[in-house]
Design an enzyme around this catalytic site. Sequence first.
Site, short mmCIF file in Angstrom:
data_model
loop_
_atom_site.label_atom_id
_atom_site.label_comp_id
_atom_site.label_asym_id
_atom_site.label_seq_id
_atom_site.Cartn_x
_atom_site.Cartn_y
_atom_site.Cartn_z
N ARG A 101 0.86 -1.20 0.00
CA ARG A 101 0.00 0.00 0.00
C ARG A 101 0.89 1.25 0.00
O ARG A 101 0.42 2.34 0.28
CB ARG A 101 -0.90 0.05 1.25
CG ARG A 101 -1.74 -1.18 1.51
CD ARG A 101 -2.89 -1.34 0.51
NE ARG A 101 -3.74 -2.45 0.92
CZ ARG A 101 -3.48 -3.74 0.63
NH1 ARG A 101 -2.39 -4.04 -0.06
NH2 ARG A 101 -4.29 -4.69 1.01
N GLU A 222 -1.46 -15.30 -5.54
CA GLU A 222 -1.78 -15.88 -4.23
C GLU A 222 -1.57 -17.38 -4.39
O GLU A 222 -2.33 -18.04 -5.11
CB GLU A 222 -3.23 -15.57 -3.86
CG GLU A 222 -3.57 -14.08 -3.84
CD GLU A 222 -3.10 -13.38 -2.58
OE1 GLU A 222 -2.66 -14.07 -1.64
OE2 GLU A 222 -3.14 -12.13 -2.55
ZN LIG Z 1 0.08 -10.62 0.76
#
Ligand SMILES: [Zn+2]
Length: 407
Positions: A101, A222
């Site tokens: 982020r 992922e």
């Molecule tokens: Zn992560």
Amino acid sequence: MDISIGKSVDGVPLWVIEISDKPGIEEAEPAFKFVGNVHGDEPVGRELLMLLANWICDNYLKDPLAKMIVENVHLHLLPSMNPDGFTLRRRGNANNIDLNRDFPDQFFPMNEDISSRQPETRAIMRWLREIHFTASASLHGGALVANYPWDGTEDRRRHYFASPDDETFRFMSSIYSRSHRNMSLSKEFEGGITNGAAWYPIYGGMQDWNYIHGGCFELTLEISDNKWPNASELPTLWEYNKRSMLNLVASVIKTGVHGRIYSSDSGRPLPGFVLIKGINSTQIKASRGLADYHRMLAPGAKYEVVASMPGYKPKTTTIWLEEGAMTLDFILDPIATTVENQLKSICDCSCSGRSSIELMGFVWNAHLGVYFLLVIIVLAFICILFRRRMPVLKHRQTGVLKKSIVV
Ligand SMILES: [Zn+2]
């Protein structure tokens, strides 16, 4: 070859392994990067990257895919972007900042203050300025899906938000999910892939930043539902992801359009730009030294490829991209030389050895000045038509790259 691209908050070097037959040397080849352990509590990627490095080094003389990667790609592996978070067994770095982020965002420039950006983030940003990455992937845990841009939406709502290269990103994500043991069988994500914003929007992510600022096609993978599995499960996780990782790296040579840009007058390489008409994304830069470019593109479509360079006339050519990669070199004409050549052509055709000043004097002294001027203009036009250099484009399919991807 090991190099450090910077240090973490606690001073741990961010080690990168470069795998290539000529590591550290510039070649007219695409570069790919894998970044693991962005989140400190997601260590599976860090382990798999070490296994990948070992496997390629052990097998490059035996396995055709390993050999192809070593000989044709510069593969960079950063097993841990967040060594401090790993030590602390938590998501954020030593300042407890979520590194995914912390990048500049296209919609919400909340983190434009460079001095407050984390050293790990700054190291990645510097790295992208130094090396011309064609594509990349970061490895995460907690789900099983290949995620592609955009990660954020302009209205902050959760919905599919396609990037200009949506087709290409879907194609790349599918290479990963379909080569994986069970990712494409996902019940939650169709085909095992998802648009980032359709899943959940994030801002300041690394993926969108790579694509926007570096023209680097980055995925967020992922790779394990369990963020911190037992060490005994690692060999299985490696087996499940091995082909996916190799096939994704190989996609930067097996697909897309590749080539070099040269100047027509000196033949020197031009560090120009390549864009695809109708795809409003960052232009792909050719490298500074060798002027090679590598542009990821989904196969099975027609594309208009435009090469440009300040001071040169841009050139466009249309290609039909099939399953394999295409090599397409451009030779650009300098703008100044083009004008000089055209003036020379006019002179050669109409003067017959006289200087243009003498000719102008003759024309104006004669009563038929206007008539002669018209004749000269017509002659000049015909000369330009005949002498105009035709675009020289090498347009070929390379044997080794023509093979379709094993998915
Ligand atoms: Zn992560």
